[in-house]
Each structure stands twice: as structure tokens, then as C-alpha cells.
Scaffold this motif. Structure first.
Motif, PDB file in Angstrom:
ATOM      1  N   TRP A  53       0.834  -1.200   0.000  1.00 57.63           N
ATOM      2  CA  TRP A  53       0.000   0.000   0.000  1.00 57.63           C
ATOM      3  C   TRP A  53       0.868   1.250   0.000  1.00 57.63           C
ATOM      4  O   TRP A  53       0.576   2.227  -0.692  1.00 57.63           O
ATOM      5  CB  TRP A  53      -0.955   0.023   1.192  1.00 57.63           C
ATOM      6  CG  TRP A  53      -2.203  -0.782   0.969  1.00 57.63           C
ATOM      7  CD1 TRP A  53      -2.606  -1.881   1.674  1.00 57.63           C
ATOM      8  CD2 TRP A  53      -3.203  -0.561  -0.034  1.00 57.63           C
ATOM      9  NE1 TRP A  53      -3.794  -2.349   1.166  1.00 57.63           N
ATOM     10  CE2 TRP A  53      -4.190  -1.555   0.123  1.00 57.63           C
ATOM     11  CE3 TRP A  53      -3.361   0.378  -1.041  1.00 57.63           C
ATOM     12  CZ2 TRP A  53      -5.321  -1.630  -0.692  1.00 57.63           C
ATOM     13  CZ3 TRP A  53      -4.478   0.310  -1.859  1.00 57.63           C
ATOM     14  CH2 TRP A  53      -5.438  -0.694  -1.685  1.00 57.63           C
ATOM     15  N   GLY A  54       1.939   1.243   0.771  1.00 52.86           N
ATOM     16  CA  GLY A  54       2.840   2.390   0.793  1.00 52.86           C
ATOM     17  C   GLY A  54       3.392   2.708  -0.580  1.00 52.86           C
ATOM     18  O   GLY A  54       3.426   3.869  -1.008  1.00 52.86           O
ATOM     19  N   ALA A  55       3.819   1.677  -1.298  1.00 54.20           N
ATOM     20  CA  ALA A  55       4.369   1.876  -2.643  1.00 54.20           C
ATOM     21  C   ALA A  55       3.293   2.341  -3.614  1.00 54.20           C
ATOM     22  O   ALA A  55       3.506   3.262  -4.406  1.00 54.20           O
ATOM     23  CB  ALA A  55       5.011   0.580  -3.139  1.00 54.20           C
ATOM     24  N   GLU A  56       2.118   1.723  -3.553  1.00 53.00           N
ATOM     25  CA  GLU A  56       1.050   2.044  -4.502  1.00 53.00           C
ATOM     26  C   GLU A  56       0.470   3.442  -4.289  1.00 53.00           C
ATOM     27  O   GLU A  56       0.022   4.077  -5.241  1.00 53.00           O
ATOM     28  CB  GLU A  56      -0.066   0.999  -4.392  1.00 53.00           C
ATOM     29  CG  GLU A  56       0.367  -0.357  -4.904  1.00 53.00           C
ATOM     30  CD  GLU A  56      -0.631  -1.462  -4.620  1.00 53.00           C
ATOM     31  OE1 GLU A  56      -0.611  -2.453  -5.363  1.00 53.00           O
ATOM     32  OE2 GLU A  56      -1.424  -1.350  -3.651  1.00 53.00           O
ATOM     33  N   LEU A  57       0.487   3.917  -3.061  1.00 56.42           N
ATOM     34  CA  LEU A  57      -0.103   5.225  -2.762  1.00 56.42           C
ATOM     35  C   LEU A  57       0.924   6.350  -2.712  1.00 56.42           C
ATOM     36  O   LEU A  57       0.563   7.515  -2.563  1.00 56.42           O
ATOM     37  CB  LEU A  57      -0.859   5.159  -1.434  1.00 56.42           C
ATOM     38  CG  LEU A  57      -2.035   4.171  -1.409  1.00 56.42           C
ATOM     39  CD1 LEU A  57      -2.624   4.087  -0.013  1.00 56.42           C
ATOM     40  CD2 LEU A  57      -3.098   4.554  -2.435  1.00 56.42           C
ATOM     41  N   ALA A  58       2.196   6.003  -2.845  1.00 56.26           N
ATOM     42  CA  ALA A  58       3.249   7.019  -2.768  1.00 56.26           C
ATOM     43  C   ALA A  58       3.129   8.020  -3.914  1.00 56.26           C
ATOM     44  O   ALA A  58       2.804   7.659  -5.049  1.00 56.26           O
ATOM     45  CB  ALA A  58       4.621   6.353  -2.806  1.00 56.26           C
ATOM     46  N   ALA A  59       3.407   9.274  -3.596  1.00 60.89           N
ATOM     47  CA  ALA A  59       3.398  10.331  -4.606  1.00 60.89           C
ATOM     48  C   ALA A  59       4.563  10.126  -5.566  1.00 60.89           C
ATOM     49  O   ALA A  59       5.565   9.493  -5.229  1.00 60.89           O
ATOM     50  CB  ALA A  59       3.513  11.688  -3.918  1.00 60.89           C
ATOM     51  N   GLY A  60       4.430  10.661  -6.755  1.00 59.88           N
ATOM     52  CA  GLY A  60       5.510  10.600  -7.730  1.00 59.88           C
ATOM     53  C   GLY A  60       5.161   9.739  -8.919  1.00 59.88           C
ATOM     54  O   GLY A  60       4.113   9.106  -8.972  1.00 59.88           O
ATOM     55  N   GLU A  61       6.063   9.719  -9.845  1.00 59.62           N
ATOM     56  CA  GLU A  61       5.834   9.012 -11.103  1.00 59.62           C
ATOM     57  C   GLU A  61       6.740   7.797 -11.278  1.00 59.62           C
ATOM     58  O   GLU A  61       6.584   7.043 -12.205  1.00 59.62           O
ATOM     59  CB  GLU A  61       6.042   9.974 -12.278  1.00 59.62           C
ATOM     60  CG  GLU A  61       5.081  11.145 -12.281  1.00 59.62           C
ATOM     61  CD  GLU A  61       3.629  10.711 -12.366  1.00 59.62           C
ATOM     62  OE1 GLU A  61       3.328   9.747 -13.098  1.00 59.62           O
ATOM     63  OE2 GLU A  61       2.797  11.329 -11.675  1.00 59.62           O
ATOM     64  N   GLY A  62       7.709   7.633 -10.404  1.00 62.32           N
ATOM     65  CA  GLY A  62       8.643   6.523 -10.547  1.00 62.32           C
ATOM     66  C   GLY A  62       7.980   5.191 -10.284  1.00 62.32           C
ATOM     67  O   GLY A  62       6.848   5.112  -9.820  1.00 62.32           O
ATOM     68  N   PRO A  63       8.701   4.113 -10.561  1.00 56.14           N
ATOM     69  CA  PRO A  63       8.145   2.780 -10.313  1.00 56.14           C
ATOM     70  C   PRO A  63       7.936   2.541  -8.816  1.00 56.14           C
ATOM     71  O   PRO A  63       8.669   3.069  -7.978  1.00 56.14           O
ATOM     72  CB  PRO A  63       9.200   1.827 -10.878  1.00 56.14           C
ATOM     73  CG  PRO A  63      10.433   2.628 -11.057  1.00 56.14           C
ATOM     74  CD  PRO A  63      10.037   4.064 -11.142  1.00 56.14           C
ATOM     75  N   GLU A  64       6.926   1.754  -8.505  1.00 62.00           N
ATOM     76  CA  GLU A  64       6.644   1.386  -7.122  1.00 62.00           C
ATOM     77  C   GLU A  64       7.725   0.417  -6.658  1.00 62.00           C
ATOM     78  O   GLU A  64       8.072  -0.522  -7.371  1.00 62.00           O
ATOM     79  CB  GLU A  64       5.269   0.725  -7.037  1.00 62.00           C
ATOM     80  CG  GLU A  64       4.160   1.645  -7.492  1.00 62.00           C
ATOM     81  CD  GLU A  64       2.889   0.905  -7.867  1.00 62.00           C
ATOM     82  OE1 GLU A  64       2.910  -0.334  -8.002  1.00 62.00           O
ATOM     83  OE2 GLU A  64       1.868   1.591  -8.043  1.00 62.00           O
ATOM     84  N   ALA A 114      -6.444  -2.760  -9.589  1.00 62.03           N
ATOM     85  CA  ALA A 114      -6.677  -1.358  -9.950  1.00 62.03           C
ATOM     86  C   ALA A 114      -7.919  -0.829  -9.239  1.00 62.03           C
ATOM     87  O   ALA A 114      -7.953   0.322  -8.798  1.00 62.03           O
ATOM     88  CB  ALA A 114      -6.813  -1.216 -11.460  1.00 62.03           C
ATOM     89  N   GLU A 115      -8.930  -1.665  -9.087  1.00 63.16           N
ATOM     90  CA  GLU A 115     -10.161  -1.261  -8.403  1.00 63.16           C
ATOM     91  C   GLU A 115      -9.907  -0.971  -6.918  1.00 63.16           C
ATOM     92  O   GLU A 115     -10.403   0.021  -6.386  1.00 63.16           O
ATOM     93  CB  GLU A 115     -11.203  -2.363  -8.538  1.00 63.16           C
ATOM     94  CG  GLU A 115     -12.535  -2.029  -7.908  1.00 63.16           C
ATOM     95  CD  GLU A 115     -13.543  -3.137  -8.118  1.00 63.16           C
ATOM     96  OE1 GLU A 115     -14.113  -3.588  -7.105  1.00 63.16           O
ATOM     97  OE2 GLU A 115     -13.756  -3.543  -9.274  1.00 63.16           O
ATOM     98  N   MET A 120      -9.134   3.094  -2.643  1.00 57.79           N
ATOM     99  CA  MET A 120      -8.332   3.664  -1.553  1.00 57.79           C
ATOM    100  C   MET A 120      -8.008   5.125  -1.837  1.00 57.79           C
ATOM    101  O   MET A 120      -8.120   5.978  -0.951  1.00 57.79           O
ATOM    102  CB  MET A 120      -7.053   2.866  -1.358  1.00 57.79           C
ATOM    103  CG  MET A 120      -6.198   3.358  -0.208  1.00 57.79           C
ATOM    104  SD  MET A 120      -6.929   3.111   1.411  1.00 57.79           S
ATOM    105  CE  MET A 120      -6.445   1.434   1.724  1.00 57.79           C
ATOM    106  N   LYS A 121      -7.625   5.444  -3.081  1.00 58.70           N
ATOM    107  CA  LYS A 121      -7.313   6.831  -3.427  1.00 58.70           C
ATOM    108  C   LYS A 121      -8.550   7.722  -3.315  1.00 58.70           C
ATOM    109  O   LYS A 121      -8.450   8.875  -2.881  1.00 58.70           O
ATOM    110  CB  LYS A 121      -6.712   6.901  -4.831  1.00 58.70           C
ATOM    111  CG  LYS A 121      -5.292   6.374  -4.880  1.00 58.70           C
ATOM    112  CD  LYS A 121      -4.685   6.490  -6.265  1.00 58.70           C
ATOM    113  CE  LYS A 121      -3.243   6.037  -6.264  1.00 58.70           C
ATOM    114  NZ  LYS A 121      -2.606   6.176  -7.574  1.00 58.70           N
TER     115      LYS A 121
END
Length: 137
Positions: A53-64, A114-115, A120-121
Motif C-alpha cells: 500500500w505504501g508503494a502504490e499510494l506514494a506520490a511521484g511518477e517513478g516505479p513502485e 486497480a479497483e 483507496m485513493k
């Protein structure tokens, strides 16, 4: 005769979009993954799901990315999770004022659908609009 005792080792993880290497440190004073401010804590978890979840919700454009980390000092339960959502800390979510040392990167992990991410977002956006997306720093 009893079997010899074995040591138990807990792995800790940090999800982000930052490009880091083994030996690098995650320290306070950098932009947070989730809010537009610098925090005085670094956050990590003892479960892969929390790190994902931390990786998926992190700001930015780089890879998770998910890193295996080692705390370099004292840590405590993350009150943003344990006080607000999950009593007893089942997600094993923690924070520290001391840096986390990158031990390695988890490269084969499966993220949420994705859903689930969209849901979550949307929930986070609603909290933000209501003024309730507050990080206990």
C-alpha cells in the motif's frame, strides 16, 4: 534432549517510489510519500501488504518499490494506523526518528487490483476534502 532454540528474525519493509540501493538510508527531512510536507518520522511495516500500500499510494511518477529495511534506532507503533484504524497493530506499522538502512529490494511482489487502489485513493481524497487526512507527526 530438547531441540536447540532458534532466533526469530522480523523483516521490515518500506514502500515508496524512491530509487534507492542497499546501504542507503531513509531518514527524516525528506518529502513524505503521502503528504506535501516533511515529516519528523520515517515509516515502515512488518507486513508486505502494508508496504505494498505504501508503494502504490506514494506520490511521484517513478516505479513502485518495496525495500527490506533495518531500523538503526528505537521505533514505536505508528499512531496514524494503530490509533485511527487497526487497534493492536495487526499491520505491524511502525515509525522511528532514526534512519532506516536499506538491506535489499523485494522485486517479485503482487500489488492490489486497480479497483482496490482506485477505491483507496478515492477514500483518501474524501478525507482530504473533509480536512480529516491528518498525519500525526
Amino acid at each position: 534432549m530438547s531441540a536447540p532454540a532458534t532466533a526469530f528474525s522480523q523483516s521490515f519493509f518500506h514502500g515508496t517510489r524512491a530509487d534507492l540501493r542497499p546501504g542507503d538510508m531513509i531518514a527524516v527531512g525528506y518529502q513524505s510519500n503521502f503528504v506535501d510536507t516533511q515529516l519528523s518520522w520515517v515509516y515502515f511495516a512488518g507486513t508486505m501488504d502494508a508496504a505494498i500500500w505504501g508503494a502504490e499510494l506514494a506520490a511521484g511518477e517513478g516505479p513502485e518499490r518495496i525495500y527490506v529495511v533495518e531500523p538503526t534506532g528505537a521505533w514505536s507503533d505508528d499512531p496514524n494506523v494503530t490509533d485511527k484504524r487497526f487497534a493492536g497493530n495487526p499491520t505491524l506499522s511502525y515509525r522511528s526518528r532514526d534512519p532506516l538502512r536499506i538491506i535489499g529490494e523485494v522485486v517479485n511482489w503482487r500489488g492490489h487490483s486497480a479497483e482496490q487502489i482506485r477505491g483507496m485513493k478515492e477514500a483518501i481524497a474524501r478525507l482530504t476534502e473533509e480536512g480529516n487526512n491528518v498525519v500525526i507527526d
